[in-house]
Design a protein around this motif. Structure first.
Motif, short mmCIF file in Angstrom:
data_model
loop_
_atom_site.label_atom_id
_atom_site.label_comp_id
_atom_site.label_asym_id
_atom_site.label_seq_id
_atom_site.Cartn_x
_atom_site.Cartn_y
_atom_site.Cartn_z
N ASP A 31 0.84 -1.21 0.00
CA ASP A 31 0.00 0.00 0.00
C ASP A 31 0.87 1.25 0.00
OD1 ASP A 31 -2.42 -1.31 -0.13
OD2 ASP A 31 -2.85 -1.13 2.01
N LEU A 32 1.93 1.23 0.78
CA LEU A 32 2.85 2.37 0.81
C LEU A 32 3.42 2.60 -0.58
CD1 LEU A 32 4.69 4.55 2.03
CD2 LEU A 32 6.24 2.72 2.72
N GLY A 33 3.91 1.55 -1.21
CA GLY A 33 4.49 1.68 -2.54
C GLY A 33 3.48 2.19 -3.56
N ALA A 34 2.26 1.65 -3.51
CA ALA A 34 1.22 2.07 -4.45
C ALA A 34 0.83 3.53 -4.23
CB ALA A 34 0.00 1.17 -4.31
N ALA A 35 0.74 3.94 -2.97
CA ALA A 35 0.38 5.33 -2.67
C ALA A 35 1.47 6.29 -3.15
CB ALA A 35 0.14 5.50 -1.17
N MET A 36 2.72 5.91 -2.96
CA MET A 36 3.82 6.77 -3.39
C MET A 36 3.89 6.83 -4.91
SD MET A 36 4.75 7.87 -0.51
CE MET A 36 6.23 8.81 -0.77
N GLN A 37 3.68 5.69 -5.58
CA GLN A 37 3.68 5.70 -7.04
C GLN A 37 2.52 6.53 -7.59
OE1 GLN A 37 3.83 1.52 -8.21
NE2 GLN A 37 5.97 1.78 -8.79
N ALA A 38 1.40 6.55 -6.87
CA ALA A 38 0.24 7.33 -7.32
C ALA A 38 0.49 8.83 -7.17
CB ALA A 38 -1.00 6.92 -6.54
N THR A 73 10.95 1.32 7.72
CA THR A 73 11.93 0.29 8.02
C THR A 73 11.55 -1.02 7.33
OG1 THR A 73 12.45 1.32 10.14
CG2 THR A 73 13.04 -1.00 9.90
N LYS A 74 10.26 -1.39 7.40
CA LYS A 74 9.79 -2.61 6.72
C LYS A 74 9.95 -2.49 5.22
CE LYS A 74 6.17 -3.65 10.09
NZ LYS A 74 4.72 -3.76 10.29
N PHE A 75 9.61 -1.33 4.68
CA PHE A 75 9.68 -1.11 3.23
C PHE A 75 11.11 -1.23 2.73
CE2 PHE A 75 9.76 1.62 -0.58
CZ PHE A 75 8.72 1.04 -1.30
N VAL A 76 12.04 -0.60 3.42
CA VAL A 76 13.45 -0.65 3.02
C VAL A 76 13.98 -2.08 3.13
CG1 VAL A 76 15.78 0.13 3.62
CG2 VAL A 76 13.90 1.77 3.51
N ALA A 77 13.62 -2.78 4.20
CA ALA A 77 14.07 -4.16 4.37
C ALA A 77 13.56 -5.04 3.23
CB ALA A 77 13.61 -4.71 5.72
N ALA A 78 12.30 -4.87 2.86
CA ALA A 78 11.73 -5.66 1.77
C ALA A 78 12.40 -5.32 0.45
CB ALA A 78 10.23 -5.42 1.67
N PHE A 79 12.69 -4.05 0.22
CA PHE A 79 13.33 -3.62 -1.01
C PHE A 79 14.74 -4.20 -1.11
CE2 PHE A 79 15.73 -0.56 -3.59
CZ PHE A 79 14.94 -0.55 -4.73
N ARG A 80 15.45 -4.21 0.00
CA ARG A 80 16.84 -4.70 -0.01
C ARG A 80 16.92 -6.20 -0.21
NH1 ARG A 80 19.30 -1.03 4.87
NH2 ARG A 80 19.57 0.84 3.61
N THR A 81 15.88 -6.94 0.15
CA THR A 81 15.92 -8.39 0.00
C THR A 81 15.63 -8.84 -1.42
OG1 THR A 81 13.61 -8.65 0.68
CG2 THR A 81 15.29 -8.83 2.40
N LYS A 82 15.11 -7.96 -2.24
CA LYS A 82 14.84 -8.30 -3.64
C LYS A 82 16.16 -8.32 -4.40
CE LYS A 82 10.19 -6.45 -3.92
NZ LYS A 82 9.43 -7.61 -4.24
N ALA A 83 16.31 -9.32 -5.27
CA ALA A 83 17.54 -9.42 -6.06
C ALA A 83 17.66 -8.26 -7.03
CB ALA A 83 17.55 -10.75 -6.81
N ALA A 84 16.55 -7.85 -7.61
CA ALA A 84 16.54 -6.73 -8.55
C ALA A 84 15.19 -6.05 -8.45
CB ALA A 84 16.77 -7.24 -9.97
#
Length: 114
Positions: A31-38, A73-84
């Motif tokens: 939701d955070l990502g979608a809201a920021m992209q919007a 903090t959750k968002f950054v952790a999730a982003f960092r765990t993605k390979a790309a």
């Protein structure tokens, strides 16, 4: 785009100088990502203390982006765990592999002509 965030682009277009603050119960990084992209400028959880909310509003009025610390903090952790980064995270269409391949082919073709 989720219906929850569908009105944000229209608000930004109608009021270009306005800052949009989402005050929500959703702790979803999606939701955070979608809201920021919007186009939202800030995203706070409703559990925010009143003094922090006031401080956040002042920061927003001064042009800063404010995101609840726990959620960030959750968002950054999730982003960092993605390979790309996923295609959805990139607002730039030229970062799409299909465009990169086409650009590369055009470059090779142009080099061959000169």
């Amino acid at each position: 785009m989720s219906d929850a965030w569908a009105g944000i682009p229209a608000l930004k277009k109608a009021y270009p100088g306005a800052s949009i603050l989402i005050l929500t119960v959703s702790e979803s990084k999606e939701d955070l990502g979608a809201a920021m992209q919007a186009g939202t400028d800030s995203y706070l959880l409703k559990t925010v203390e009143s003094d922090q909310l006031c401080d956040s509003i002042i920061k927003i009025l001064n042009g800063e982006c404010v995101i609840s610390q726990d959620l960030m903090t959750k968002f950054v952790a999730a982003f960092r765990t993605k390979a790309a980064p996923t295609q959805e995270l990139s607002p730039f269409p030229w970062n799409h592999p299909r465009h990169l391949k086409r650009h590369s082919a055009h470059s090779r073709h142009a080099r061959g002509k000169f």
